[in-house]
Design an enzyme around this catalytic site. Structure first.
Site, PDB file in Angstrom:
ATOM      1  N   GLU A  62      16.999 -55.102 -48.197  1.00 38.56           N
ATOM      2  CA  GLU A  62      16.911 -55.359 -46.760  1.00 38.56           C
ATOM      3  C   GLU A  62      15.602 -56.079 -46.440  1.00 38.56           C
ATOM      4  O   GLU A  62      14.517 -55.568 -46.710  1.00 38.56           O
ATOM      5  CB  GLU A  62      16.994 -54.036 -45.995  1.00 38.56           C
TER       6      GLU A  62
ATOM      7  N   GLU B 227      20.423 -41.978 -40.516  1.00 34.55           N
ATOM      8  CA  GLU B 227      20.876 -43.337 -40.230  1.00 34.55           C
ATOM      9  C   GLU B 227      19.822 -44.259 -40.800  1.00 34.55           C
ATOM     10  O   GLU B 227      18.728 -44.385 -40.264  1.00 34.55           O
ATOM     11  CB  GLU B 227      21.046 -43.536 -38.726  1.00 34.55           C
TER      12      GLU B 227
ATOM     13  N   LYS C  94       9.314 -37.034 -33.185  1.00 43.58           N
ATOM     14  CA  LYS C  94       8.144 -37.863 -33.471  1.00 43.58           C
ATOM     15  C   LYS C  94       8.551 -39.324 -33.498  1.00 43.58           C
ATOM     16  O   LYS C  94       9.372 -39.733 -34.322  1.00 43.58           O
ATOM     17  CB  LYS C  94       7.507 -37.510 -34.812  1.00 43.58           C
TER      18      LYS C  94
ATOM     19  N   CYS D  30      19.112 -52.735 -38.583  1.00 48.12           N
ATOM     20  CA  CYS D  30      19.804 -52.414 -39.828  1.00 48.12           C
ATOM     21  C   CYS D  30      21.247 -52.892 -39.830  1.00 48.12           C
ATOM     22  O   CYS D  30      21.908 -52.867 -40.868  1.00 48.12           O
ATOM     23  CB  CYS D  30      19.726 -50.921 -40.128  1.00 48.12           C
TER      24      CYS D  30
END
Length: 484
Positions: A386, A252, A179, A286
């Site tokens: 982040e 991840e 997906k 990231c």
């Protein structure tokens, strides 16, 4: 097929392009314009059942295909990507807002290279030597595919993250239901359509939808493993869901890469390279070089050099060849980045940027200025969380020990870099940095042969390399009695 708002994407299930079973769709927005340009299937339980059923039925045939047969299919996919690179790139740009030429130069060749690497890797899997570890018994190791794999990919690199997921899984003999992010279904559905020419029906299936679709994909009883590239929050949710029936999990997740610049570094070269690695893809990476720790002797000069780099960095529409990055992916992400900067504590300073950007032709797009922040402290939100935008922070450290403590002093452990001419210092830091990747005097290059993956809240498991392929296999011990 064309609609009033543009394209209409399809699910790819059992080798066919199909709508959602109940006919539901949702809008897909072009980030550069802020306008709806397409519609995609809003898939539900029936669609997932059909996709997983197809993957389950196809598994035995694909798992028992020879490594040569699987490699041949992956090589043909790589050739097809090269042949249709411009078409794929245009599709990728449409729902990411990325610069077209940079995406062509940086991603298309890498996309096909990853398939070629895993095509070769599937033919050279290794295990322990067979031998008599018990008298009159011979043991050997079988490395087998795991089964049906459920995968979820993010919106920052929809094409590349799909390939990082499917190439090793398919090379190892697994079948896949994937997906894509709801905001970026375009390249995933196109690549899946291209793959159908070279794969048996059901080996690779793509199902579009929202977060609820993703949750149902992970919770479905069929897959033996689920893999996600996404946020820490999403990864924790996936791990928790998978734990209820002991699925394997490959995560991840987010990052907050420390970029440690010592006093002996070349300031101008480091500032230029770090700005590119921080602002590339609008900082929506990231591994982005967005958390700089600068030595006491160069801090002020480095902030000035980095601010100058920011002022010379341009954002804009995808076909503008003079830009480094395009729009943020969606309105929520623009609001998040803006909020992080707007909430700066009083002791912090905006050295450059700090506001949404105005772009010709993109009045309603999700653009943000290249930004440099200084004066932040280790426990500030902007250091610990982040940001995932074109915002680089700079902290002043006093010595090597403090630089290491601050670098490791976040919940993430994905990537890092060290900038110094001192080889011994670089080696000490690379040993002690608690991150899955350490770059020295560079930041952000990837190659197919080397692994990428993190520690701590950045997840576990490796993408790319032989380690990535091994993650999609299971180990079986076979022992035979050979006595008389």
């Amino acid at each position: 097929m064309t609609t009033a708002s543009g394209q209409s994407f399809k699910n790819v299930i059992n080798g066919e392009l199909v709508d959602a079973a109940e006919g539901a769709t949702y809008d897909v927005v072009d980030p550069a314009t802020g306008e709806v340009y397409a519609r995609a299937p809003l898939s539900g339980a029936a669609d997932l059942d059909k996709a997983y059923g197809a993957a389950d039925a196809a598994f035995e045939g694909w798992a028992y295909a020879t490594p040569k047969e699987r490699a041949t299919a992956l090589l043909k996919i790589a050739d097809a990507i090269d042949a249709r690179a411009e078409e794929i790139c245009r599709v990728e740009v449409a729902d990411t807002g990325k610069p077209f030429q940079i995406t062509m130069d940086e991603e298309m060749g890498m996309a096909s290279d990853h398939f070629r690497f895993f095509a070769g890797a599937t033919r050279v899997l290794e295990g322990k030597s067979a031998g008599e570890y018990l008298e009159d018994h011979t043991s050997w190791i079988r490395r087998e595919p795991i089964g049906v794999i459920g995968q979820v990919t993010p919106w920052n690199y929809p094409l590349m993250m799909m390939i990082w997921k499917i190439a090793p899984a398919l090379a190892a003999g697994n079948t896949v239901v994937l997906k894509p992010s709801d905001t970026t279904p375009a390249s995933s559905t196109l690549l899946a359509e291209i793959c159908q020419e070279f794969l048996p029906p059901g080996v690779l299936n793509v199902v579009c939808g929202d977060r609820d679709t993703g949750r149902a994909l992970v919770a479905h009883p069929t897959p033996q493993m689920v893999a996600i590239t996404g946020s820490v929050r999403a990864g924790m949710e996936v791990a928790g869901s998978a734990a209820t029936d002991l699925k394997r999990v490959h995560l991840e997740l987010g990052g907050k890469a420390p970029v440690i610049v010592f006093d002996d570094a070349d300031i101008e070269k480091a500032a230029e390279a770090i700005a590119v690695a921080g602002y590339f893809n609008a900082g929506q990476d990231c591994t982005a070089a967005t958390r700089v720790l600068a030595g006491p002797g160069i801090h002020d000069e480095f902030v000035s050099a980095l601010a100058e780099q920011a002022r010379s960095t341009r954002t804009g529409m995808p076909d503008d060849e003079d830009i480094l990055y395009g729009a943020l992916n969606n309105a929520d992400q623009l609001a998040r980045v803006k909020g992080m900067v707007d909430r700066l504590p009083d002791h912090a300073t905006i050295a450059s940027g700090g506001a949404p950007a105005t772009v010709d032709g993109g009045a309603n797009g999700f653009f943000y200025e290249p930004t440099v922040l200084s004066g932040l402290r280790q426990d500030d939100e902007q250091i610990q969380t982040e940001i995932f935008g074109p915002v680089i922070t700079v902290q002043r450290f006093s010595d090597e020990a403090e630089a290491l403590a601050w670098a490791n002093g976040v919940q993430y452990g994905l990537s890092s870099s060290v900038w110094t001419k001192d080889h011994g210092r670089a080696m000490r830091m690379s040993r002690k940095l608690d991150f899955g990747v350490v770059w020295i005097n560079t930041h952000i290059p990837f190659v197919s042969e080397m692994p990428h993956g993190g520690f701590k809240h950045s997840g576990y498991g490796k993408d790319l390399s032989m380690y990535g392929l091994e993650d999609y296999t299971r180990i079986k011990h076979v022992m035979s009695y050979i006595g008389e």
